[in-house]
Motif scaffolding. Structure first.
Motif, PDB file in Angstrom:
ATOM      1  N   GLY A   1       1.245  -0.957   0.484  1.00 40.60           N
ATOM      2  CA  GLY A   1      -0.116  -0.059  -0.316  1.00 40.60           C
ATOM      3  C   GLY A   1       0.781   1.382  -0.077  1.00 40.60           C
ATOM      4  N   ALA A   2       2.441   0.797   0.690  1.00 40.70           N
ATOM      5  CA  ALA A   2       2.900   2.221   0.266  1.00 40.70           C
ATOM      6  C   ALA A   2       3.321   3.010  -1.455  1.00 40.70           C
ATOM      7  N   GLY A   3       2.723   1.628  -1.660  1.00 38.97           N
ATOM      8  CA  GLY A   3       3.020   2.414  -3.603  1.00 38.97           C
ATOM      9  C   GLY A   3       4.258   1.982  -4.084  1.00 38.97           C
ATOM     10  N   VAL A   4       4.804   1.931  -5.437  1.00 47.88           N
ATOM     11  CA  VAL A   4       5.414   1.072  -5.751  1.00 47.88           C
ATOM     12  C   VAL A   4       6.737   2.136  -5.684  1.00 47.88           C
ATOM     13  N   GLU A   5       6.748   3.366  -6.184  1.00 47.93           N
ATOM     14  CA  GLU A   5       8.004   4.247  -6.245  1.00 47.93           C
ATOM     15  C   GLU A   5       8.210   4.822  -4.661  1.00 47.93           C
ATOM     16  N   GLN A   6       7.859   4.185  -3.756  1.00 47.69           N
ATOM     17  CA  GLN A   6       7.898   3.818  -2.074  1.00 47.69           C
ATOM     18  C   GLN A   6       9.094   3.578  -2.131  1.00 47.69           C
ATOM     19  N   GLY A   7       7.657   1.665  -2.335  1.00 47.11           N
ATOM     20  CA  GLY A   7       8.584   0.390  -1.942  1.00 47.11           C
ATOM     21  C   GLY A   7       9.901   0.150  -2.780  1.00 47.11           C
ATOM     22  N   LEU A   8       9.822   1.076  -3.819  1.00 48.51           N
ATOM     23  CA  LEU A   8      11.523   0.903  -4.521  1.00 48.51           C
ATOM     24  C   LEU A   8      12.482   1.284  -3.512  1.00 48.51           C
ATOM     25  N   ASP A   9      11.884   3.019  -3.652  1.00 48.82           N
ATOM     26  CA  ASP A   9      12.792   3.612  -2.549  1.00 48.82           C
ATOM     27  C   ASP A   9      13.227   2.639  -1.089  1.00 48.82           C
ATOM     28  N   ASN A  10      12.243   2.331  -0.648  1.00 43.19           N
ATOM     29  CA  ASN A  10      12.335   1.744   0.544  1.00 43.19           C
ATOM     30  C   ASN A  10      13.453   0.390   0.466  1.00 43.19           C
ATOM     31  N   ALA A  11      13.296  -0.827  -0.904  1.00 41.07           N
ATOM     32  CA  ALA A  11      14.082  -1.679  -1.022  1.00 41.07           C
ATOM     33  C   ALA A  11      16.002  -0.855  -0.891  1.00 41.07           C
ATOM     34  N   ALA A  12      15.760  -0.148  -2.089  1.00 42.86           N
ATOM     35  CA  ALA A  12      16.774  -0.022  -1.985  1.00 42.86           C
ATOM     36  C   ALA A  12      17.297   0.249  -0.778  1.00 42.86           C
ATOM     37  N   SER A  13      16.594   0.921  -0.080  1.00 46.36           N
ATOM     38  CA  SER A  13      17.862   2.423   1.419  1.00 46.36           C
ATOM     39  C   SER A  13      17.835   1.317   2.649  1.00 46.36           C
ATOM     40  N   ALA A  14      17.068  -0.116   2.277  1.00 43.85           N
ATOM     41  CA  ALA A  14      17.192  -1.268   3.060  1.00 43.85           C
ATOM     42  C   ALA A  14      18.412  -1.880   2.749  1.00 43.85           C
ATOM     43  N   LEU A  15      18.789  -2.335   1.737  1.00 40.22           N
ATOM     44  CA  LEU A  15      20.257  -2.809   0.836  1.00 40.22           C
ATOM     45  C   LEU A  15      20.976  -1.981   1.634  1.00 40.22           C
ATOM     46  N   ASP A  16      21.058  -1.082   1.428  1.00 42.26           N
ATOM     47  CA  ASP A  16      21.817  -0.122   1.478  1.00 42.26           C
ATOM     48  C   ASP A  16      22.589   0.161   3.015  1.00 42.26           C
ATOM     49  N   GLU A  17      21.868  -0.280   3.993  1.00 43.59           N
ATOM     50  CA  GLU A  17      22.315  -1.079   5.475  1.00 43.59           C
ATOM     51  C   GLU A  17      23.050  -2.069   5.872  1.00 43.59           C
ATOM     52  N   LEU A  18      23.252  -2.619   4.857  1.00 42.36           N
ATOM     53  CA  LEU A  18      23.998  -3.824   4.727  1.00 42.36           C
ATOM     54  C   LEU A  18      25.521  -3.622   4.442  1.00 42.36           C
ATOM     55  N   ASP A  19      26.450  -4.278   5.410  1.00 44.27           N
ATOM     56  CA  ASP A  19      27.820  -4.544   5.078  1.00 44.27           C
ATOM     57  C   ASP A  19      28.213  -5.995   4.222  1.00 44.27           C
ATOM     58  N   ILE A  20      28.253  -5.573   3.051  1.00 47.49           N
ATOM     59  CA  ILE A  20      28.260  -6.819   2.431  1.00 47.49           C
ATOM     60  C   ILE A  20      29.962  -6.785   2.794  1.00 47.49           C
ATOM     61  N   PRO A  21      30.350  -8.462   2.382  1.00 46.59           N
ATOM     62  CA  PRO A  21      31.347  -8.506   2.147  1.00 46.59           C
ATOM     63  C   PRO A  21      31.803  -8.625   0.417  1.00 46.59           C
ATOM     64  N   GLU A  22      32.793  -8.271   0.884  1.00 43.08           N
ATOM     65  CA  GLU A  22      33.736  -8.186  -0.755  1.00 43.08           C
ATOM     66  C   GLU A  22      33.650  -9.502  -1.471  1.00 43.08           C
ATOM     67  N   SER A  23      33.789 -10.689  -1.098  1.00 44.09           N
ATOM     68  CA  SER A  23      33.029 -11.970  -1.975  1.00 44.09           C
ATOM     69  C   SER A  23      31.787 -12.229  -2.462  1.00 44.09           C
ATOM     70  N   VAL A  24      30.776 -11.574  -1.512  1.00 43.01           N
ATOM     71  CA  VAL A  24      29.427 -11.019  -1.669  1.00 43.01           C
ATOM     72  C   VAL A  24      28.721 -10.515  -2.700  1.00 43.01           C
ATOM     73  N   THR A  25      28.304 -10.998  -3.362  1.00 42.86           N
ATOM     74  CA  THR A  25      27.064 -10.275  -4.335  1.00 42.86           C
ATOM     75  C   THR A  25      25.556 -10.652  -4.032  1.00 42.86           C
ATOM     76  N   VAL A  26      25.048  -8.964  -3.511  1.00 41.72           N
ATOM     77  CA  VAL A  26      23.392  -9.982  -3.513  1.00 41.72           C
ATOM     78  C   VAL A  26      22.301  -9.697  -5.023  1.00 41.72           C
ATOM     79  N   LEU A  27      21.684 -10.687  -5.219  1.00 42.46           N
ATOM     80  CA  LEU A  27      20.729 -10.697  -6.309  1.00 42.46           C
ATOM     81  C   LEU A  27      19.133 -10.567  -5.902  1.00 42.46           C
ATOM     82  N   VAL A  28      18.868  -9.137  -6.848  1.00 42.22           N
ATOM     83  CA  VAL A  28      17.542  -9.156  -6.627  1.00 42.22           C
ATOM     84  C   VAL A  28      16.787  -9.918  -7.550  1.00 42.22           C
ATOM     85  N   GLU A  29      15.903 -10.571  -7.139  1.00 42.93           N
ATOM     86  CA  GLU A  29      15.069 -12.119  -8.049  1.00 42.93           C
ATOM     87  C   GLU A  29      14.197 -10.927  -9.008  1.00 42.93           C
TER      88      GLU A  29
END
Length: 283
Positions: free
Chosen positions: A120-148
Motif C-alpha cells: 500500500g505504500a506505492g511502487v515508487e516508495q516500495g522501490l525506495d524502501n528496498a534500495a535503502s534497506a539494501l544500503d544498510e547491509l555491510d556486504i562482504p567483498e566476496s558476496v553479491t546480492v542478487l535481486v530476483e
C-alpha cells in the motif's frame, strides 16, 4: 558439441542442507548438477544460520573436490525489503546481513532475495524502501546480492524489469539480478516461443543490462503468461513448454549464466530428471 562436453553449461538445483550444508554438495552431484542453491535455515521462520567454521570448511572442501559452483543462498521468504513497516524492515535487514555473512563463510558468491511487497505504500516508495534497506547491509567483498524477478501478484515488486533496474540504480550497493523464468512468464513476459524469448532477453538487456544477470532460476510454469500465478512445472512440460525452454537454454547471450532449478518433485520426476532434460535441450 554435445551438452555433456559443453564446459559452459552450469546447471543444478536447490538442494536440501539437512544434516549439514555440505550434504547439499553430495545431493547436487547425485542429481547430476554442477551449480546450486541452498537455504541456510527454514525459509518460513526468522532464524539465524547455524553454520560453524568446521561445517563451512566441509562445504567449501566438498564443493572444491567435486568442482561444483557457483552456489547461491536464497534468503528467507519472510524478508520484505519494500515494506513501510519499521519492525519488519529491521528484521529483514538483520536477516539479510546474516545471510551475506554466512555466504562469506561458506565461500558462496551470491545471496538471492525477492524485493517483497509495498503493501500500500506505492511502487515508487516500495522501490525506495528496498534500495535503502539494501544500503544498510555491510556486504562482504566476496558476496553479491542478487535481486530476483517476481511473478508480480498483489503489491509485490520485481515483476517488471523496470523495478529491478530502479533498485540497482537507486542503491549504493553493487547489486546484480536473478531472473526466474516462471516468474517472468507469470508477470507477462512470454517465453513460450523462440521469438518471445528473443524479445524478452532484448528487453532485459535494454532495461537492466545483461551484464547484471548472474543467475537464472530455470522453471517452467503451470499457469498462463501474465496470470501473476507462481507455480513451477517440470522443464518443458509447463506452459512455457519445450520450444521456449530450448530457446532460452540455447540463447547466445545466456549460455554462460548458471541455471538453478526449483522444479517440483512430482509425477516421478526429480531434480535429476529436470537437470538431464536441460542437458538434452542444450544444443
Amino acid at each position: 558439441m554435445s551438452a555433456d562436453s559443453d564446459p559452459t553449461l552450469r546447471v543444478g538445483a536447490h538442494e536440501s542442507i539437512a544434516g549439514g550444508t555440505y550434504n547439499a554438495v553430495d545431493a547436487l552431484v547425485d542429481d547430476g548438477g554442477n551449480c546450486g542453491q541452498i537455504f541456510t535455515h527454514s525459509p518460513q521462520v526468522w532464524q539465524s544460520p547455524n553454520i560453524d567454521d568446521d561445517e563451512a570448511e566441509q562445504f567449501r572442501a566438498a564443493s572444491d573436490d567435486h568442482g561444483v559452483g557457483p552456489w547461491v543462498i536464497h534468503s528467507s521468504y519472510l524478508v520484505n525489503l519494500c515494506t513501510p513497516k519499521a519492525d519488519l524492515r529491521e528484521k529483514s535487514v538483520g536477516s539479510m546481513q546474516e545471510e551475506v555473512d554466512a555466504a562469506d563463510r561458506l565461500g558462496v558468491p551470491y545471496v538471492n532475495v525477492h524485493l517483497g511487497a509495498h503493501t500500500g505504500a506505492g511502487v515508487e516508495q516500495g522501490l525506495d524502501n528496498a534500495a535503502s534497506a539494501l544500503d544498510e547491509l555491510d556486504i562482504p567483498e566476496s558476496v553479491t546480492v542478487l535481486v530476483e524477478s517476481d511473478a508480480g501478484s498483489g503489491t509485490k515488486l520485481g515483476g517488471d524489469f523496470e523495478h529491478l533496474a530502479a533498485v540497482l540504480e537507486r542503491s549504493e550497493q553493487d547489486l546484480d539480478i536473478c531472473l526466474d523464468t516462471a516468474h517472468a512468464f507469470a508477470a507477462g513476459y512470454d517465453l513460450s516461443t523462440a521469438e518471445g524469448v528473443e524479445e524478452t532477453v532484448a528487453e532485459l538487456d535494454e532495461v537492466v543490462g545483461l551484464e547484471h544477470l548472474e543467475c537464472v532460476h530455470l522453471n517452467d510454469s503451470k499457469h498462463e503468461c501474465g496470470t501473476n500465478k507462481d507455480e513451477h512445472a517440470h522443464v518443458g512440460e509447463g506452459l512455457i513448454g519445450e520450444e521456449g525452454m530450448r530457446a532460452f537454454i540455447n540463447h547466445e547471450e545466456l549460455r554462460d549464466v548458471p541455471l538453478v532449478l526449483e522444479t517440483p518433485t512430482e509425477d516421478g520426476k526429480s531434480f535429476a530428471w529436470n537437470i538431464e532434460r536441460v542437458r538434452e535441450l542444450r544444443e
